[in-house]
Design a protein around this motif. Structure first.
Motif, PDB file in Angstrom:
ATOM      1  N   GLU A  15       1.005  -1.164   0.105  1.00  0.00           N
ATOM      2  CA  GLU A  15       0.051  -0.045   0.067  1.00  0.00           C
ATOM      3  C   GLU A  15       0.889   1.268   0.074  1.00  0.00           C
ATOM      4  N   GLU A  16       0.249   2.518  -0.072  1.00  0.00           N
ATOM      5  CA  GLU A  16       0.828   3.812  -0.024  1.00  0.00           C
ATOM      6  C   GLU A  16       1.859   3.792   1.154  1.00  0.00           C
ATOM      7  N   ASP A  17       2.817   4.579   1.050  1.00  0.00           N
ATOM      8  CA  ASP A  17       3.689   4.791   2.134  1.00  0.00           C
ATOM      9  C   ASP A  17       3.274   5.487   3.312  1.00  0.00           C
ATOM     10  N   ASP A  18       2.254   6.461   2.995  1.00  0.00           N
ATOM     11  CA  ASP A  18       1.548   7.273   4.301  1.00  0.00           C
ATOM     12  C   ASP A  18       0.311   6.915   4.500  1.00  0.00           C
ATOM     13  N   VAL A  19       0.001   6.446   5.722  1.00  0.00           N
ATOM     14  CA  VAL A  19      -1.294   6.398   6.348  1.00  0.00           C
ATOM     15  C   VAL A  19      -2.156   7.631   6.187  1.00  0.00           C
ATOM     16  N   VAL A  20      -3.238   7.535   5.638  1.00  0.00           N
ATOM     17  CA  VAL A  20      -3.930   8.748   5.898  1.00  0.00           C
ATOM     18  C   VAL A  20      -5.229   8.119   6.908  1.00  0.00           C
ATOM     19  N   GLU A  21      -5.263   9.052   7.915  1.00  0.00           N
ATOM     20  CA  GLU A  21      -6.328   8.666   8.902  1.00  0.00           C
ATOM     21  C   GLU A  21      -7.403   9.794   8.625  1.00  0.00           C
ATOM     22  N   ARG A  22      -8.535   9.231   8.332  1.00  0.00           N
ATOM     23  CA  ARG A  22      -9.778  10.011   7.876  1.00  0.00           C
ATOM     24  C   ARG A  22     -10.875  10.353   8.921  1.00  0.00           C
ATOM     25  N   VAL A  90     -19.845  -4.741  14.381  1.00  0.00           N
ATOM     26  CA  VAL A  90     -19.994  -5.298  13.202  1.00  0.00           C
ATOM     27  C   VAL A  90     -18.637  -5.520  12.689  1.00  0.00           C
ATOM     28  N   ALA A  91     -18.254  -6.444  12.118  1.00  0.00           N
ATOM     29  CA  ALA A  91     -16.717  -6.678  11.394  1.00  0.00           C
ATOM     30  C   ALA A  91     -16.928  -6.572  10.012  1.00  0.00           C
ATOM     31  N   ILE A  92     -15.978  -5.662   9.391  1.00  0.00           N
ATOM     32  CA  ILE A  92     -16.208  -5.287   7.838  1.00  0.00           C
ATOM     33  C   ILE A  92     -15.159  -5.733   7.157  1.00  0.00           C
ATOM     34  N   SER A  93     -15.410  -6.528   6.088  1.00  0.00           N
ATOM     35  CA  SER A  93     -14.031  -6.982   5.390  1.00  0.00           C
ATOM     36  C   SER A  93     -13.397  -5.907   4.606  1.00  0.00           C
ATOM     37  N   ARG A  94     -12.184  -5.743   4.511  1.00  0.00           N
ATOM     38  CA  ARG A  94     -11.396  -4.820   3.521  1.00  0.00           C
ATOM     39  C   ARG A  94     -11.382  -5.631   2.105  1.00  0.00           C
ATOM     40  N   ALA A  95     -12.106  -5.576   1.191  1.00  0.00           N
ATOM     41  CA  ALA A  95     -11.730  -6.146   0.046  1.00  0.00           C
ATOM     42  C   ALA A  95     -11.548  -7.826  -0.108  1.00  0.00           C
ATOM     43  N   ARG A 120     -12.959  -1.845  -1.265  1.00  0.00           N
ATOM     44  CA  ARG A 120     -12.553  -1.029   0.075  1.00  0.00           C
ATOM     45  C   ARG A 120     -13.515   0.219  -0.126  1.00  0.00           C
ATOM     46  N   LYS A 121     -14.456   0.412  -0.564  1.00  0.00           N
ATOM     47  CA  LYS A 121     -15.463   1.658  -0.516  1.00  0.00           C
ATOM     48  C   LYS A 121     -15.540   2.175   1.041  1.00  0.00           C
ATOM     49  N   ILE A 122     -16.169   1.094   1.920  1.00  0.00           N
ATOM     50  CA  ILE A 122     -16.261   1.679   3.173  1.00  0.00           C
ATOM     51  C   ILE A 122     -15.209   1.801   3.991  1.00  0.00           C
ATOM     52  N   TYR A 123     -14.193   0.647   3.821  1.00  0.00           N
ATOM     53  CA  TYR A 123     -12.764   1.058   4.699  1.00  0.00           C
ATOM     54  C   TYR A 123     -12.122   2.358   4.229  1.00  0.00           C
ATOM     55  N   ASP A 124     -12.219   2.747   3.008  1.00  0.00           N
ATOM     56  CA  ASP A 124     -11.789   4.039   2.483  1.00  0.00           C
ATOM     57  C   ASP A 124     -12.603   5.264   3.105  1.00  0.00           C
ATOM     58  N   LEU A 125     -13.436   5.306   3.777  1.00  0.00           N
ATOM     59  CA  LEU A 125     -14.121   6.306   4.589  1.00  0.00           C
ATOM     60  C   LEU A 125     -13.407   6.552   5.841  1.00  0.00           C
ATOM     61  N   PHE A 126     -12.697   5.485   6.297  1.00  0.00           N
ATOM     62  CA  PHE A 126     -11.996   5.615   7.382  1.00  0.00           C
ATOM     63  C   PHE A 126     -10.348   5.990   7.427  1.00  0.00           C
ATOM     64  N   ALA A 127      -9.864   5.261   6.732  1.00  0.00           N
ATOM     65  CA  ALA A 127      -8.312   5.250   6.518  1.00  0.00           C
ATOM     66  C   ALA A 127      -7.947   4.742   5.107  1.00  0.00           C
ATOM     67  N   SER A 128      -6.456   5.049   4.799  1.00  0.00           N
ATOM     68  CA  SER A 128      -5.984   4.522   3.728  1.00  0.00           C
ATOM     69  C   SER A 128      -5.223   3.170   3.734  1.00  0.00           C
ATOM     70  N   SER A 129      -4.651   2.792   5.036  1.00  0.00           N
ATOM     71  CA  SER A 129      -4.099   1.472   4.906  1.00  0.00           C
ATOM     72  C   SER A 129      -4.211   1.313   6.316  1.00  0.00           C
ATOM     73  N   VAL A 130      -3.562  -0.038   6.653  1.00  0.00           N
ATOM     74  CA  VAL A 130      -3.291  -0.745   7.878  1.00  0.00           C
ATOM     75  C   VAL A 130      -4.536  -1.222   8.493  1.00  0.00           C
ATOM     76  N   ILE A 131      -4.566  -2.575   8.596  1.00  0.00           N
ATOM     77  CA  ILE A 131      -5.714  -3.280   9.543  1.00  0.00           C
ATOM     78  C   ILE A 131      -4.870  -4.289  10.381  1.00  0.00           C
TER      79      ILE A 131
END
Length: 154
Positions: A15-22, A90-95, A120-131
């Motif tokens: 994934e991208e080098d920078d984690v974006v916390e939305r 609720v547990a939501i899978s990422r892709a 990753r539509k829902i996951y991307d509302l929260f962050a860019s990477s790391v689970i």
């Protein structure tokens, strides 16, 4: 700390080098709805438009070693609190698709209601990477706690 997450978090390898916390503590939870499967295989709807009590939202992938380690702990937390007034989780899978998630849930006797999301539509509302990621949400829709990768649930 973010550097450690990038080095060790399951989401960091490709994934991208920078984690974006939305979404951070104090943010309003994004509006979304998903279908969830419960322990008995029944499908219901979960929506952040209808929050009540404490809500816990988990993002995961069954291929992630950190998620594999943390999901049983999250399941214990769920079992401990599932009958509390207003508690929902609720547990939501990422892709990751339905069959893969259902197989993992069955093999590990997990009871957390889950929603398998192919993208990753829902996951991307929260962050860019790391689970794995866990968000605690108040009944008013405000994020009260965020846990990333390694958890202290209590």
């Amino acid at each position: 700390m973010l550097a450690c997450l990038l080095l060790w978090g399951c989401g960091s390898i490709h994934e991208e080098d920078d984690v974006v916390e939305r979404i951070v503590v104090g943010s309003r939870v994004p509006i979304f709805s998903v279908n969830v499967v419960d322990y008995e295989g029944l499908t219901t709807s979960f929506s952040t438009n209808r929050l009540y009590g404490e809500t816990v939202i988990v993002f995961f992938s069954t291929q992630c070693k950190d998620c594999q380690r943390e999901l049983p702990e999250l399941n214990e937390y769920y079992l401990k609190h599932k009958d509390d007034d207003g508690f929902q989780m609720v547990a939501i899978s990422r892709a990751e698709g339905e069959q893969s998630v259902a197989d993992f849930w069955s093999a590990n006797n997990l009871q957390i209601p889950y929603s398998a999301q192919e993208d990753r539509k829902i996951y991307d509302l929260f962050a860019s990477s790391v689970i794995p990621r866990v968000y605690f949400v108040s009944s008013s829709g405000i994020i009260t706690k965020v846990l990333i990768e390694n958890f202290d649930l209590e």
